[in-house]
Write a protein that holds these residues in place. Structure first.
Motif, PDB file in Angstrom:
ATOM      1  N   PRO A   1      32.530  41.301  56.565  1.00  0.00           N
ATOM      2  CA  PRO A   1      32.651  42.228  55.426  1.00  0.00           C
ATOM      3  C   PRO A   1      33.520  41.660  54.293  1.00  0.00           C
ATOM      4  CG  PRO A   1      33.006  43.398  57.482  1.00  0.00           C
ATOM      5  CD  PRO A   1      32.951  41.936  57.817  1.00  0.00           C
ATOM      6  N   LEU A   2      34.560  40.917  54.649  1.00  0.00           N
ATOM      7  CA  LEU A   2      35.403  40.311  53.616  1.00  0.00           C
ATOM      8  C   LEU A   2      34.686  39.158  52.935  1.00  0.00           C
ATOM      9  CD1 LEU A   2      38.827  40.487  55.432  1.00  0.00           C
ATOM     10  CD2 LEU A   2      38.180  41.678  53.339  1.00  0.00           C
ATOM     11  N   ALA A   3      33.913  38.404  53.692  1.00  0.00           N
ATOM     12  CA  ALA A   3      33.117  37.331  53.087  1.00  0.00           C
ATOM     13  C   ALA A   3      32.118  37.914  52.095  1.00  0.00           C
ATOM     14  CB  ALA A   3      32.405  36.524  54.173  1.00  0.00           C
TER      15      ALA A   3
ATOM     16  N   ASP B   1      40.705  35.353  59.699  1.00  0.00           N
ATOM     17  CA  ASP B   1      42.111  35.042  59.960  1.00  0.00           C
ATOM     18  C   ASP B   1      42.993  35.219  58.727  1.00  0.00           C
ATOM     19  OD1 ASP B   1      41.570  34.424  62.598  1.00  0.00           O
ATOM     20  OD2 ASP B   1      41.468  32.261  62.254  1.00  0.00           O
ATOM     21  N   MET B   2      42.573  34.672  57.605  1.00  0.00           N
ATOM     22  CA  MET B   2      43.460  34.630  56.437  1.00  0.00           C
ATOM     23  C   MET B   2      43.348  35.849  55.519  1.00  0.00           C
ATOM     24  SD  MET B   2      43.217  30.689  55.360  1.00  0.00           S
ATOM     25  CE  MET B   2      42.870  29.502  56.614  1.00  0.00           C
ATOM     26  N   TYR B   3      42.161  36.352  55.328  1.00  0.00           N
ATOM     27  CA  TYR B   3      41.969  37.426  54.362  1.00  0.00           C
ATOM     28  C   TYR B   3      42.295  38.799  54.925  1.00  0.00           C
ATOM     29  CZ  TYR B   3      39.845  34.620  50.644  1.00  0.00           C
ATOM     30  OH  TYR B   3      39.622  33.733  49.630  1.00  0.00           O
ATOM     31  N   THR B   4      42.664  38.885  56.184  1.00  0.00           N
ATOM     32  CA  THR B   4      42.964  40.183  56.779  1.00  0.00           C
ATOM     33  C   THR B   4      44.459  40.497  56.838  1.00  0.00           C
ATOM     34  OG1 THR B   4      42.846  39.196  58.992  1.00  0.00           O
ATOM     35  CG2 THR B   4      40.856  40.284  58.160  1.00  0.00           C
ATOM     36  N   ASN B   5      45.309  39.511  56.547  1.00  0.00           N
ATOM     37  CA  ASN B   5      46.733  39.850  56.552  1.00  0.00           C
ATOM     38  C   ASN B   5      47.044  40.663  55.299  1.00  0.00           C
ATOM     39  OD1 ASN B   5      47.980  38.270  54.364  1.00  0.00           O
ATOM     40  ND2 ASN B   5      47.378  36.492  55.567  1.00  0.00           N
TER      41      ASN B   5
ATOM     42  N   GLN C   1      43.152  42.242  48.053  1.00  0.00           N
ATOM     43  CA  GLN C   1      41.931  41.458  47.853  1.00  0.00           C
ATOM     44  C   GLN C   1      41.753  41.003  46.404  1.00  0.00           C
ATOM     45  OE1 GLN C   1      40.251  40.221  50.442  1.00  0.00           O
ATOM     46  NE2 GLN C   1      41.753  41.286  51.706  1.00  0.00           N
ATOM     47  N   LYS C   2      42.210  41.784  45.448  1.00  0.00           N
ATOM     48  CA  LYS C   2      42.127  41.361  44.044  1.00  0.00           C
ATOM     49  C   LYS C   2      42.990  40.119  43.818  1.00  0.00           C
ATOM     50  CE  LYS C   2      42.631  42.677  39.266  1.00  0.00           C
ATOM     51  NZ  LYS C   2      42.507  43.753  38.300  1.00  0.00           N
TER      52      LYS C   2
END
Length: 121
Positions: free
Chosen positions: A10-12, A42-46, A51-52
């Motif tokens: 979902p983040l991708a 791993d990285m985009y969930t901390n 997200q902006k």
């Protein structure tokens, strides 16, 4: 797909847009899996950055490194998912000019201008 891929997908999609994710998968399914599982899961969930902020940093990095195909994916994803505006993208590229020079900035702006017509202001 595994648990980490499901977590990162979902983040991708948020950052690359559905089209960018599809293109990345066509280029290399194995590399896409690595990027989604390690980069996004791993990285985009901390919670250190929202997200902006991550999108601004990513666009700036792609502009300065000259990775123009990936810049197009990320600009498209940013606009598709309302992470940053066209004006913010223009200003990120303009600010990076002092680090990369005018020719590279024009190349990056050409990529942005190619994507912009596909999205309303």
């Amino acid at each position: 797909m595994g648990k980490k891929f499901k977590k990162g997908k979902p983040l991708a999609e948020l950052h690359l847009g559905k089209g960018g994710l599809d293109i990345a998968g066509e280029v290399s399914p194995e590399l896409l899996r690595f990027v989604v599982e390690h980069g996004f899961a791993d990285m985009y969930t901390n919670e250190a950055l929202d997200q902006k902020s991550r999108k601004i940093a990513t666009i700036a990095s792609l502009v300065t490194s000259g990775n123009l195909p990936q810049l197009e994916w990320h600009i498209r994803g940013a606009l598709e998912n309302d992470l940053v505006s066209k004006q913010e993208i223009r200003q990120i590229i303009i600010q990076m000019t002092i680090y990369i020079g005018y020719p590279a900035a024009f190349n990056a702006m050409n990529v942005a201008n190619k994507v912009f017509p596909d999205f309303n202001d």
